[in-house]
Every structure is written in structure tokens, then in C-alpha cells.
Write a protein that holds these residues in place. Structure first.
Motif, PDB file in Angstrom:
ATOM      1  N   HIS A   1       4.099 -10.784   1.149  1.00  0.00           N
ATOM      2  CA  HIS A   1       4.794  -9.528   0.917  1.00  0.00           C
ATOM      3  C   HIS A   1       6.278  -9.837   0.733  1.00  0.00           C
ATOM      4  N   THR A   2       6.788  -9.612  -0.480  1.00  0.00           N
ATOM      5  CA  THR A   2       8.178  -9.916  -0.814  1.00  0.00           C
ATOM      6  C   THR A   2       8.933  -8.618  -1.069  1.00  0.00           C
TER       7      THR A   2
ATOM      8  N   ARG B   1      10.143  -7.758  -3.733  1.00  0.00           N
ATOM      9  CA  ARG B   1       9.879  -7.306  -5.109  1.00  0.00           C
ATOM     10  C   ARG B   1       8.394  -7.115  -5.381  1.00  0.00           C
ATOM     11  N   GLY B   2       7.575  -7.062  -4.337  1.00  0.00           N
ATOM     12  CA  GLY B   2       6.156  -6.801  -4.523  1.00  0.00           C
ATOM     13  C   GLY B   2       5.277  -7.792  -3.791  1.00  0.00           C
ATOM     14  N   VAL B   3       3.975  -7.542  -3.865  1.00  0.00           N
ATOM     15  CA  VAL B   3       2.974  -8.377  -3.207  1.00  0.00           C
ATOM     16  C   VAL B   3       2.622  -9.534  -4.136  1.00  0.00           C
ATOM     17  N   LEU B   4       2.749 -10.757  -3.620  1.00  0.00           N
ATOM     18  CA  LEU B   4       2.529 -11.961  -4.422  1.00  0.00           C
ATOM     19  C   LEU B   4       1.273 -12.685  -3.934  1.00  0.00           C
TER      20      LEU B   4
ATOM     21  N   SER C   1       0.680 -20.067  -7.714  1.00  0.00           N
ATOM     22  CA  SER C   1       1.096 -18.666  -7.715  1.00  0.00           C
ATOM     23  C   SER C   1       0.621 -17.923  -8.956  1.00  0.00           C
TER      24      SER C   1
ATOM     25  N   THR D   1       2.427 -15.818 -13.137  1.00  0.00           N
ATOM     26  CA  THR D   1       2.705 -15.401 -11.762  1.00  0.00           C
ATOM     27  C   THR D   1       3.011 -13.904 -11.749  1.00  0.00           C
ATOM     28  N   THR D   2       2.388 -13.176 -10.833  1.00  0.00           N
ATOM     29  CA  THR D   2       2.426 -11.718 -10.877  1.00  0.00           C
ATOM     30  C   THR D   2       2.646 -11.139  -9.486  1.00  0.00           C
ATOM     31  N   ARG D   3       3.715 -10.364  -9.347  1.00  0.00           N
ATOM     32  CA  ARG D   3       3.921  -9.567  -8.139  1.00  0.00           C
ATOM     33  C   ARG D   3       3.401  -8.158  -8.389  1.00  0.00           C
TER      34      ARG D   3
END
Length: 394
Positions: free
Chosen positions: A25-26, A28-31, A53, A151-153
């Protein structure tokens, strides 16, 4: 049914994600990650960080009556100096297991890589939104497969009806590890990488630990495989060890044994299939390292070449021919004490005849049609009645 304007926002949690090993959990979104945090901390390598990632095989899975679903996502795009622009990553939508749409997210962050120097430059961007409309007005299972190469958040999930985790349908879990080919390099979309195709044909749940450029017999990868719950396991080994010119035969053999030993600590009787490399003409008899073909690059094309010396095979350098011979020997040696261990020659998935019909476009990676062929062949061979994952094989 609520209208599409009566949005319900559902937090993206691990319960809605399949195929991920870890969820970060960042701000800028869930990674989603495909290696756990402790493994990522053991070696700070840019290639590995990028590969694990990128959510190959990772999908949002939920049950809903919604007719409209939106997902805000923050992608990380890759660009190569002097090379053609890469297309945006694709998201595949499945409704009750059947393809029902595709979408992309524009914008996001961009990392530009100078292949001649290795320098990188990161430019930050904003999240984008993908939208699926006209979904059946009934209770259904939705899968949104994330781009396998981007890689996707995940920032926000919205729908016009409540969302809940989809039920477990009791399908076997297949855990697979391999190189960029298993990761899905040059596949058309996330559900058409060869492991995703094979999983669909066999009716199993996929956890794909194909790590582009990073199938290097790392102990932390073996421990991740050991600690991940699975009913079936396969490891496709060899090409990245040759690509990187990482090992000589003296190191390779004990490393393979150690890799398999570690997996067996957590899965002592699980069907375990060792798969050798598919045919790759540039490295069949020529060691690594693999290098960019700079003349092709100057013409705007991505191609690879083998930079090693064939004569160095006598000094213990690895070629694909050597790797296959050794993997077959290792499995045969261990199989007497491990009846659930199996071997599959990668050339049965893609061999000489296939190469003549469907040559590797960049001399290293298969295209979309070849991914389909490999996936179909793997399903036919591994999941056959007498295959490694068939009833008699397991």
C-alpha cells in the motif's frame, strides 16, 4: 439496479487480487508484487525490481451485479531511447471466465532507458481510468487481468453495484516460475501469455512467477516457491543463466539441486515439473552473454545476438544444449527418490519445425502466435492423463 452514476467505491485489498504474492500500500495506490518484501530486500537489482512488480498473471477477481466498472490505475511505462514507442499495456476483462473486453490506461509514470549506456530517466505522471460498460445485468464473476508487462498501481475501483470477493471454485493452483518468456514478453495481452493460456485450457488457477531476465536460480526465489501454497509446480530454467553468462557448469549443477531441494522443503510430494529452454538458435551452441544488436537498433528494430565464444563450452560455459543435457540428467538422478519430479524438454513446446514456421522476431522472445502454440502444447503435455500434472503423472 443502480444507475452508473450511483458509484460505489470498493477498496482494493488482497482479497480481491489473485496471482500476487505480496500487496504494497503506497501513497499513490496499491502495488501488487510477485516476490515478497523480504525477498526484494535481499538484492537491489533494477531488472528484478521491474520484473517482479510487473503483474503478469495478477488479476482483480470479484462478484457483482454491476453493469459498469471503472478502475483508476497508475501505470509505469517503459521507453527506450531511439526505439519505437511501446504500446500501452492491456487490461483483459473476463465475465464468468469468458473474454468480454480490453482497455488501456494512458498517462502514468514513464521510465526512459538508454540501452547504449544503461542510464534511466523517470518522469512522473497522473493516474488514468479504464471503463467497462454494458456488463450483464446479473450476478457474475468479473476478472480484470492487469498488464503483464507494465508495473501498475491500483488507485480506485468503482462500480454501480456492490462488489464482493469471488468464491473459491476449488480449482487446483498451478505455481510456475520462468524467464521473460514465461513472464509474457511479446504476448498480445495478459490472458494470452503462454502460462495464462495453458492455465485456462487446463482449468487451473495460475500464480505466475515468470520474472523477465531474472530466472537465475536465486535462493530467495526458491524460498518464495517453497512458501507459496500450490497443487502443481513447474520451473522453467536455463535461458537467463545463459543470457547473463552468470554461471559455469560447476556452479549451475549444485544451484539447480539446491533450488529443487528448497522447493521440496515446502512441497515434498507436490508434482514438480522441470522445463528446459525452448529452442533459441542464437544460444543453442553459443554461450552468453546476450547483447543488443546495435545495427538493428540503429534501424529502429529490437534484436539480440549471442556474444559468447562457442569454444568456451569446453571451459564450462553454458549453452542451451548443455543446460538441457544437465537438467535432464539432474531430474533422472533425483527421480529415483522423488517419484513426483518430472522433466519436459522445452523443444517439445517450441522446436526446429516451429522455428522455421514461427521464427523468434527478436531472436530471443516468441510473438503472440508462438505464445499460443507454447501454451497449447504445455496444456497437452503437462496436463495429459500421463503428464506430470495428470492423474497418473501426479
Amino acid at each position: 439496479m443502480d444507475t452508473e452514476h450511483d458509484w460505489i467505491t470498493t477498496p482494493v485489498t488482497a482479497e480481491l487480487l489473485r496471482g500476487a504474492i505480496d500487496v504494497e500500500h503506497t501513497e499513490r495506490g496499491v502495488l501488487p508484487h510477485r516476490l515478497p518484501a523480504w525477498a526484494r530486500a535481499q538484492y537491489d537489482d533494477g531488472q528484478l525490481a521491474m520484473a517482479e512488480s510487473q503483474p503478469s498473471g495478477v488479476r482483480l477477481v470479484f462478484r457483482t451485479r454491476a453493469t459498469v466498472v471503472e478502475l483508476d490505475a497508475l501505470p509505469l511505462k517503459r521507453a527506450y531511447t531511439g526505439a519505437p514507442a511501446r504500446p500501452d499495456g492491456l487490461y483483459d476483462l473476463l465475465v464468468d471466465g469468458r473474454p468480454a473486453g480490453q482497455a488501456s490506461v494512458a498517462g502514468g509514470d514513464t521510465v526512459t532507458i538508454d540501452m547504449s549506456t544503461g542510464d534511466t530517466e523517470l518522469r512522473s505522471g497522473e493516474p488514468g481510468t479504464l471503463r467497462f460498460t454494458g456488463l450483464p445485468d446479473r450476478l457474475k464473476d468479473i476478472e480484470i487481468w492487469l498488464p503483464h508487462n507494465e508495473t501498475t498501481r491500483l488507485v480506485a475501483l468503482r462500480s454501480n453495484a456492490p462488489v464482493e470477493p469471488a468464491p473459491d471454485h476449488g480449482r487446483k493452483v498451478w505455481l510456475h516460475h520462468g524467464s521473460s518468456i514465461s513472464h509474457g514478453s511479446d504476448a498480445a495481452s495478459p490472458t494470452t501469455t503462454w502460462p495464462a493460456l495453458a492455465a485456462s485450457l487446463a482449468g487451473v488457477e495460475l500464480i505466475n512467477l515468470g520474472l523477465a531476465g531474472s530466472a537465475l536460480l536465486d535462493p530467495f526465489t526458491a524460498r518464495t516457491l517453497r512458501d507459496t501454497s500450490a497443487d502443481l509446480i513447474s520451473v522453467k530454467l536455463g535461458i537467463n543463466v545463459v543470457n547473463t553468462d552468470l554461471m559455469r557448469l560447476r556452479a549451475f549443477t549444485p544451484a539447480v539441486h539446491g533450488f529443487l531441494d528448497t522447493i521440496r522443503e515446502g512441497h515434498p510430494t507436490t508434482p514438480l515439473l522441470v522445463v528446459s529452454p525452448i529452442l533459441c538458435p542464437i544460444h543453442e551452441d553459443t554461450p552468453g552473454p546476450t547483447a543488443w544488436d546495435m545495427s538493428a537498433l540503429s534501424a529502429g528494430r529490437l534484436r539480440f545476438q549471442a556474444a559468447g565464444d562457442p569454444a568456451d563450452r569446453d571451459n564450462g560455459k553454458l549453452t542451451l544444449t548443455v543446460v538441457r543435457e544437465e537438467l535432464a540428467r539432474i531430474v533422472e538422478q533425483r527421480a529415483g527418490d522423488d517419484p513426483h519430479l518430472h522433466y519436459l524438454d522445452g523443444r517439445s513446446l517450441y522446436g526446429e519445425a516451429d522455428s522455421a514456421e514461427l521464427p523468434l522476431p527478436d531472436d530471443l522472445h516468441p510473438d503472440a502466435a508462438t505464445h499460443r502454440r507454447i501454451g497449447e502444447r504445455f496444456a497437452e503435455l503437462a496436463f495429459a492423463e500421463d503428464g506430470a500434472f495428470g492423474k497418473s503423472g501426479s
